[in-house]
Design a protein around this motif. Structure first.
Motif, mmCIF file in Angstrom:
data_model
loop_
_atom_site.group_PDB
_atom_site.id
_atom_site.type_symbol
_atom_site.label_atom_id
_atom_site.label_comp_id
_atom_site.label_asym_id
_atom_site.label_seq_id
_atom_site.Cartn_x
_atom_site.Cartn_y
_atom_site.Cartn_z
ATOM 1 N N ALA A 1 0.848 -1.180 0.000
ATOM 2 C CA ALA A 1 0.000 0.000 0.000
ATOM 3 C C ALA A 1 0.888 1.236 0.000
ATOM 4 N N ALA A 2 0.295 2.348 -0.381
ATOM 5 C CA ALA A 2 1.096 3.563 -0.535
ATOM 6 C C ALA A 2 1.795 3.958 0.757
ATOM 7 N N ASP A 3 1.121 3.762 1.896
ATOM 8 C CA ASP A 3 1.703 4.166 3.170
ATOM 9 C C ASP A 3 2.306 3.001 3.942
ATOM 10 N N ALA A 4 2.441 1.848 3.303
ATOM 11 C CA ALA A 4 2.970 0.665 3.986
ATOM 12 C C ALA A 4 4.490 0.693 3.991
ATOM 13 N N PRO A 5 5.120 0.200 5.051
ATOM 14 C CA PRO A 5 6.585 0.151 5.078
ATOM 15 C C PRO A 5 7.119 -0.839 4.053
ATOM 16 N N VAL A 6 8.298 -0.583 3.571
ATOM 17 C CA VAL A 6 8.923 -1.459 2.580
ATOM 18 C C VAL A 6 9.501 -2.681 3.285
ATOM 19 N N ILE A 7 9.104 -3.889 2.854
ATOM 20 C CA ILE A 7 9.640 -5.130 3.430
ATOM 21 C C ILE A 7 10.876 -5.496 2.629
ATOM 22 N N ALA A 8 11.965 -4.849 2.940
ATOM 23 C CA ALA A 8 13.201 -5.044 2.186
ATOM 24 C C ALA A 8 14.383 -4.697 3.071
ATOM 25 N N CYS A 9 15.571 -5.124 2.623
ATOM 26 C CA CYS A 9 16.787 -4.902 3.412
ATOM 27 C C CYS A 9 17.811 -4.165 2.560
ATOM 28 N N SER A 10 18.399 -3.124 3.110
ATOM 29 C CA SER A 10 19.433 -2.378 2.391
ATOM 30 C C SER A 10 20.809 -2.567 3.015
ATOM 31 N N LEU A 11 20.960 -3.605 3.831
ATOM 32 C CA LEU A 11 22.268 -3.872 4.440
ATOM 33 C C LEU A 11 23.260 -4.266 3.360
ATOM 34 N N GLU A 12 24.494 -3.849 3.537
ATOM 35 C CA GLU A 12 25.548 -4.276 2.623
ATOM 36 C C GLU A 12 25.553 -5.793 2.549
ATOM 37 N N ALA A 13 25.498 -6.329 1.342
ATOM 38 C CA ALA A 13 25.298 -7.766 1.174
ATOM 39 C C ALA A 13 26.347 -8.598 1.898
ATOM 40 N N GLY A 14 27.600 -8.182 1.828
ATOM 41 C CA GLY A 14 28.655 -8.949 2.464
ATOM 42 C C GLY A 14 28.580 -8.960 3.976
ATOM 43 N N ALA A 15 27.803 -8.025 4.536
ATOM 44 C CA ALA A 15 27.693 -7.927 5.992
ATOM 45 C C ALA A 15 26.524 -8.729 6.553
ATOM 46 N N VAL A 16 25.657 -9.248 5.677
ATOM 47 C CA VAL A 16 24.451 -9.939 6.155
ATOM 48 C C VAL A 16 24.776 -11.154 7.022
ATOM 49 N N PRO A 17 25.643 -12.079 6.585
ATOM 50 C CA PRO A 17 25.923 -13.240 7.442
ATOM 51 C C PRO A 17 26.457 -12.860 8.822
ATOM 52 N N ASP A 18 27.321 -11.834 8.878
ATOM 53 C CA ASP A 18 27.855 -11.412 10.178
ATOM 54 C C ASP A 18 26.755 -10.832 11.061
ATOM 55 N N ARG A 19 25.822 -10.087 10.454
ATOM 56 C CA ARG A 19 24.717 -9.535 11.230
ATOM 57 C C ARG A 19 23.854 -10.654 11.808
ATOM 58 N N ILE A 20 23.552 -11.650 10.980
ATOM 59 C CA ILE A 20 22.767 -12.790 11.466
ATOM 60 C C ILE A 20 23.501 -13.482 12.602
ATOM 61 N N GLY A 21 24.821 -13.628 12.462
ATOM 62 C CA GLY A 21 25.613 -14.258 13.514
ATOM 63 C C GLY A 21 25.586 -13.466 14.817
ATOM 64 N N ASP A 22 25.612 -12.137 14.702
ATOM 65 C CA ASP A 22 25.539 -11.296 15.909
ATOM 66 C C ASP A 22 24.194 -11.476 16.611
ATOM 67 N N TRP A 23 23.117 -11.518 15.838
ATOM 68 C CA TRP A 23 21.799 -11.733 16.441
ATOM 69 C C TRP A 23 21.717 -13.108 17.098
ATOM 70 N N GLN A 24 22.261 -14.112 16.440
ATOM 71 C CA GLN A 24 22.240 -15.463 17.017
ATOM 72 C C GLN A 24 22.956 -15.492 18.359
ATOM 73 N N ALA A 25 24.106 -14.825 18.427
ATOM 74 C CA ALA A 25 24.874 -14.814 19.674
ATOM 75 C C ALA A 25 24.085 -14.129 20.791
ATOM 76 N N LEU A 26 23.410 -13.029 20.461
ATOM 77 C CA LEU A 26 22.625 -12.328 21.470
ATOM 78 C C LEU A 26 21.416 -13.166 21.895
ATOM 79 N N LEU A 27 20.685 -13.690 20.926
ATOM 80 C CA LEU A 27 19.446 -14.410 21.227
ATOM 81 C C LEU A 27 19.701 -15.735 21.938
ATOM 82 N N ALA A 28 20.926 -16.254 21.840
ATOM 83 C CA ALA A 28 21.261 -17.474 22.576
ATOM 84 C C ALA A 28 21.214 -17.235 24.079
#
Length: 256
Positions: A156-183
């Motif tokens: 919808a016109a006012d709906a947030p964009v369901i997308a990611c603009s993170l640098e592609a090479g940084a995505v796995p490291d970001r996921i790893g950081d979240w995993q470490a915290l959520l553990a």
């Protein structure tokens, strides 16, 4: 009550050939045969087959499912459940890592697609043409914008964009950081539009949760993070639009 193989397969939700395959590899014993020579499955067989189907659908390898079946036949439910939980945890970690890899790959494919769209309309392929140079340079220092849902990026016109603009090479490291915290989480509970994760408070945990939440919201603006601190406890609330519910569950888990 007994069931023929076609009936048992229909009840369990798999093809009859799958049941025969399970017999061939020793995952289940061949059922008794009636006077007419047909396989006859009883209620215990169906319970075992439902368990096999459920664990296999979680992505647990058949070799591990075989070990679980042995436990299912002789151990208490709580013991079996504990073993399944351990295998699911391994599978979840693998899946979350794969999410990071797939987002990075999606960024590369999107870049390639854009470059190929600029190919000249006439003339042969040659040195310097997009077909020969489509593969992008390493994306670690490039900004991307990757849709994370199969449907339209914006519903919808006012709906947030369901997308990611993170640098592609940084995505796995970001996921790893979240995993470490959520553990370190001690509790999860559902909240409207997302999940709340609770931790035992410590200065380093608060700092890391705030850092990751700010970084994630910067690249995935559809997320809303709320950090609440009380004596001895930290509560991280993660919310997103309904179209991103699967992303929240995959990254941050769901209440048990």
């Amino acid at each position: 009550m007994s069931y023929r193989i076609a009936e048992a397969a229909r009840i369990v939700g798999v093809p009859a050939t799958t049941l025969r395959y399970y017999e061939d590899i020793g995952l289940i014993d061949q059922p008794v045969r009636g006077a007419n020579g047909y396989r006859a499955y009883d209620e215990a067989d169906l319970a075992r087959l439902r368990f096999i189907t459920a664990t296999k659908n979680l992505g647990i390898p058949l070799t591990d499912v075989a070990e679980l079946v042995k436990a299912f036949d002789v151990e208490d439910c709580s013991s079996v459940a504990h073993q399944v939980v351990e295998m699911v945890a391994v599978r979840l970690a693998e899946t979350q890592t794969r999410i990071g890899e797939l987002v990075a790959l999606a960024a590369q494919l999107q870049t390639v697609s854009a470059r190929l769209a600029d190919a000249p309309t006439s003339g042969p392929c040659g040195e310097g043409c997009p077909c020969a140079t489509a593969a992008p340079r390493p994306l670690a220092d490039r900004r991307t914008f990757v849709p994370l849902t199969r449907g339209p990026v914006v519903s919808a016109a006012d709906a947030p964009v369901i997308a990611c603009s993170l640098e592609a090479g940084a995505v796995p490291d970001r996921i790893g950081d979240w995993q470490a915290l959520l553990a370190r989480a001690v509790r999860r509970e559902p909240i409207p539009g997302g999940t709340a994760v609770e931790f035992v408070a410590s200065p380093d945990l608060v700092a890391e949760a705030a850092r990751l939440a700010a970084a994630e919201q910067d690249c995935c603006t559809f997320f809303t993070f709320t950090l609440r601190m009380t004596t001895g406890h930290v509560r991280l609330e993660v919310q997103a639009p309904e179209d991103a519910a699967d992303i929240v569950a995959a990254m941050f888990g769901t209440a048990v």
